[in-house]
Design a protein around this motif. Structure first.
Motif, mmCIF file in Angstrom:
data_model
loop_
_atom_site.group_PDB
_atom_site.id
_atom_site.type_symbol
_atom_site.label_atom_id
_atom_site.label_comp_id
_atom_site.label_asym_id
_atom_site.label_seq_id
_atom_site.Cartn_x
_atom_site.Cartn_y
_atom_site.Cartn_z
ATOM 1 N N LEU A 65 0.799 -1.217 0.000
ATOM 2 C CA LEU A 65 0.000 0.000 0.000
ATOM 3 C C LEU A 65 0.840 1.281 0.000
ATOM 4 O O LEU A 65 0.292 2.372 -0.152
ATOM 5 N N SER A 66 2.157 1.141 0.141
ATOM 6 C CA SER A 66 3.023 2.325 0.151
ATOM 7 C C SER A 66 2.907 3.089 -1.160
ATOM 8 O O SER A 66 2.984 2.501 -2.238
ATOM 9 N N GLY A 67 2.709 4.380 -1.042
ATOM 10 C CA GLY A 67 2.620 5.230 -2.220
ATOM 11 C C GLY A 67 1.301 5.133 -2.967
ATOM 12 O O GLY A 67 1.133 5.763 -4.002
ATOM 13 N N SER A 68 0.354 4.366 -2.440
ATOM 14 C CA SER A 68 -0.934 4.222 -3.127
ATOM 15 C C SER A 68 -1.792 5.456 -2.901
ATOM 16 O O SER A 68 -1.566 6.239 -1.979
ATOM 17 N N GLU A 69 -2.758 5.615 -3.767
ATOM 18 C CA GLU A 69 -3.719 6.705 -3.620
ATOM 19 C C GLU A 69 -5.106 6.162 -3.914
ATOM 20 O O GLU A 69 -5.334 5.563 -4.959
ATOM 21 N N TRP A 70 -6.004 6.353 -2.964
ATOM 22 C CA TRP A 70 -7.387 5.914 -3.123
ATOM 23 C C TRP A 70 -8.283 6.722 -2.199
ATOM 24 O O TRP A 70 -7.842 7.266 -1.205
ATOM 25 N N GLU A 71 -9.556 6.827 -2.565
ATOM 26 C CA GLU A 71 -10.519 7.516 -1.712
ATOM 27 C C GLU A 71 -11.110 6.516 -0.740
ATOM 28 O O GLU A 71 -11.495 5.415 -1.135
ATOM 29 N N GLY A 72 -11.168 6.914 0.524
ATOM 30 C CA GLY A 72 -11.717 6.041 1.529
ATOM 31 C C GLY A 72 -12.827 6.702 2.321
ATOM 32 O O GLY A 72 -12.927 7.933 2.350
ATOM 33 N N GLU A 73 -13.647 5.872 2.931
ATOM 34 C CA GLU A 73 -14.693 6.405 3.786
ATOM 35 C C GLU A 73 -14.945 5.436 4.928
ATOM 36 O O GLU A 73 -14.694 4.243 4.822
ATOM 37 N N LYS A 74 -15.415 6.015 6.011
ATOM 38 C CA LYS A 74 -15.722 5.225 7.204
ATOM 39 C C LYS A 74 -17.053 5.698 7.759
ATOM 40 O O LYS A 74 -17.250 6.896 7.980
ATOM 41 N N GLN A 75 -17.949 4.746 7.949
ATOM 42 C CA GLN A 75 -19.240 5.047 8.577
ATOM 43 C C GLN A 75 -19.021 5.141 10.077
ATOM 44 O O GLN A 75 -18.337 4.320 10.649
ATOM 45 N N LEU A 76 -19.574 6.146 10.693
ATOM 46 C CA LEU A 76 -19.423 6.300 12.154
ATOM 47 C C LEU A 76 -20.647 5.786 12.881
ATOM 48 O O LEU A 76 -21.683 5.620 12.385
#
Length: 135
Positions: A124-135
């Motif tokens: 995962l080093s240097g990766s780029e992605w959009e993330g989300e977390k439900q609270l």
């Protein structure tokens, strides 16, 4: 001055701050947090913190192909095959499919330590992605 023995620390300050922030967001009525996982360790950090993909992470899928090529002709050939299987799965599987790997599953992959990093962290080093977390 007291010594600051970091080996006794259970988690880094960034982890504590993240947990505090999430609780503050919950208390404030926020239902979801979105992040852009990037830079050297952002992809790994947000994956370990429980953030999931917002959409299919194509740039990471491309990066996995490059990491496969990097390991193919090294003593880590078995790990290269593991990366190839992950790459094929992510490329061919519909994003909504429950078999599509989660970021934390990639972060926790076991394999050789590479460049001083755990296998999952290296992937995962240097990766780029959009993330989300439900609270």
């Amino acid at each position: 001055f007291p010594s600051h023995d970091t080996s006794r620390r259970k988690f880094p300050i960034s982890t504590a701050f993240g947990k505090f922030s999430e609780q503050w967001y919950r208390d404030s009525g926020v239902k979801k947090i979105r992040v852009l996982a990037s830079l050297e360790d952002g992809g790994y950090t947000w994956a370990r913190a429980g953030y999931n993909w917002v959409e299919k992470p194509w740039s990471l899928i491309t990066q996995l192909r490059n990491k496969y090529a990097e390991l193919s002709y090294t003593p880590h050939k078995e790990s290269a095959l593991q990366i190839e299987a992950l790459w094929n799965l992510m490329r061919a599987t519909d994003f909504a499919d429950p078999n599509f790997p989660l970021p934390v599953e990639i972060a926790n992959l076991e394999g050789p330590e590479i460049d001083g990093k755990s296998f999952g962290r290296w992937l995962l080093s240097g990766s780029e992605w959009e993330g989300e977390k439900q609270l």
